[in-house]
Structure formats: C-alpha cells, structure tokens
Design a protein around this motif. Structure first.
Motif, mmCIF file in Angstrom:
data_model
loop_
_atom_site.group_PDB
_atom_site.id
_atom_site.type_symbol
_atom_site.label_atom_id
_atom_site.label_comp_id
_atom_site.label_asym_id
_atom_site.label_seq_id
_atom_site.Cartn_x
_atom_site.Cartn_y
_atom_site.Cartn_z
ATOM 1 N N THR A 40 0.835 -1.208 0.000
ATOM 2 C CA THR A 40 0.000 0.000 0.000
ATOM 3 C C THR A 40 0.866 1.254 0.000
ATOM 4 O O THR A 40 0.623 2.191 -0.761
ATOM 5 N N GLU A 41 1.899 1.235 0.844
ATOM 6 C CA GLU A 41 2.804 2.385 0.899
ATOM 7 C C GLU A 41 3.529 2.585 -0.431
ATOM 8 O O GLU A 41 3.681 3.705 -0.903
ATOM 9 N N ASN A 44 1.197 4.136 -2.837
ATOM 10 C CA ASN A 44 1.052 5.566 -2.535
ATOM 11 C C ASN A 44 2.264 6.350 -3.023
ATOM 12 O O ASN A 44 2.130 7.450 -3.576
ATOM 13 N N ASN A 47 2.061 6.725 -6.736
ATOM 14 C CA ASN A 47 1.101 7.775 -7.098
ATOM 15 C C ASN A 47 1.693 9.156 -6.854
ATOM 16 O O ASN A 47 1.536 10.065 -7.670
ATOM 17 N N THR A 48 2.378 9.298 -5.725
ATOM 18 C CA THR A 48 3.012 10.582 -5.412
ATOM 19 C C THR A 48 4.079 10.913 -6.452
ATOM 20 O O THR A 48 4.161 12.046 -6.924
#
Length: 102
Positions: A40-41, A44, A47-48
């Motif tokens: 999940t990290e 993220n 995406n960032t």
C-alpha cells in the motif's frame, strides 16, 4: 505407569507442536500484514511520484512559456524604444525647422 508416561510425553510433544504451529501462523499473519502495508505504501509512493512528475512537466512547460513571453516582451520593448527614438529625432527635426522658420 510407563504407558501414562509415554502418553504424557506424547501429549507434551503435541502441545509443543501446536504452540509452535500457532506461533508460525501468527508470524505468518504479521508478515502478511507488513507485506500488505508495504504494498500500500509503495502504491502511494508511486502515485506521489507520478503526481510530482506531472507537476514537474507542467512547471517545465510554464517555464518555457514564461521564457518565450519574456523574449517577446523584450523584443516589443526594443521595438518601442526604437519608435520612441525615431519620434524623438523627428520631434528634434521639427523643432529645429520651427526655430529656423522664426
């Protein structure tokens, strides 16, 4: 009596094996949770990174547009300065002629 001792030894071994199994299952669940959290990290962060890359590309475009606009304005400023100089020279000439006419 020996049968009871053997049974007790086997029961202890079974209890130990069940405890070890429970510990392995708990460790496996914890490792799976950490893996899921890491995935999940990572998603993220991906995406960032994508968002920041898009922002960077837009900033580059904005910078190029600003440079082009500055160049255009500098050319326009030079053109206006040239016109102003021509008008000033013409005005000088007209003033000189006006003085000569007096």
């Amino acid at each position: 009596q020996p049968l009871r001792q053997e049974r007790a030894v086997r029961q202890a071994a079974l209890d130990t094996a069940q405890t070890e199994l429970q510990l392995v299952e708990d460790s496996t669940k914890e490792a799976q949770n950490r893996l899921d959290n890491a995935k999940t990290e990572l998603a993220n962060l991906d995406n960032t990174q994508e968002t920041k890359q898009q922002e960077l590309e837009q900033n580059k475009k904005d910078l190029d547009e600003a440079k082009t606009q500055i160049q255009s304005l500098e050319e326009e400023e030079q053109m206006l300065a040239d016109k102003e100089s021509k008008v000033a020279n013409r005005n000088k000439t007209l003033m000189a002629r006006s003085e000569e006419a007096k």
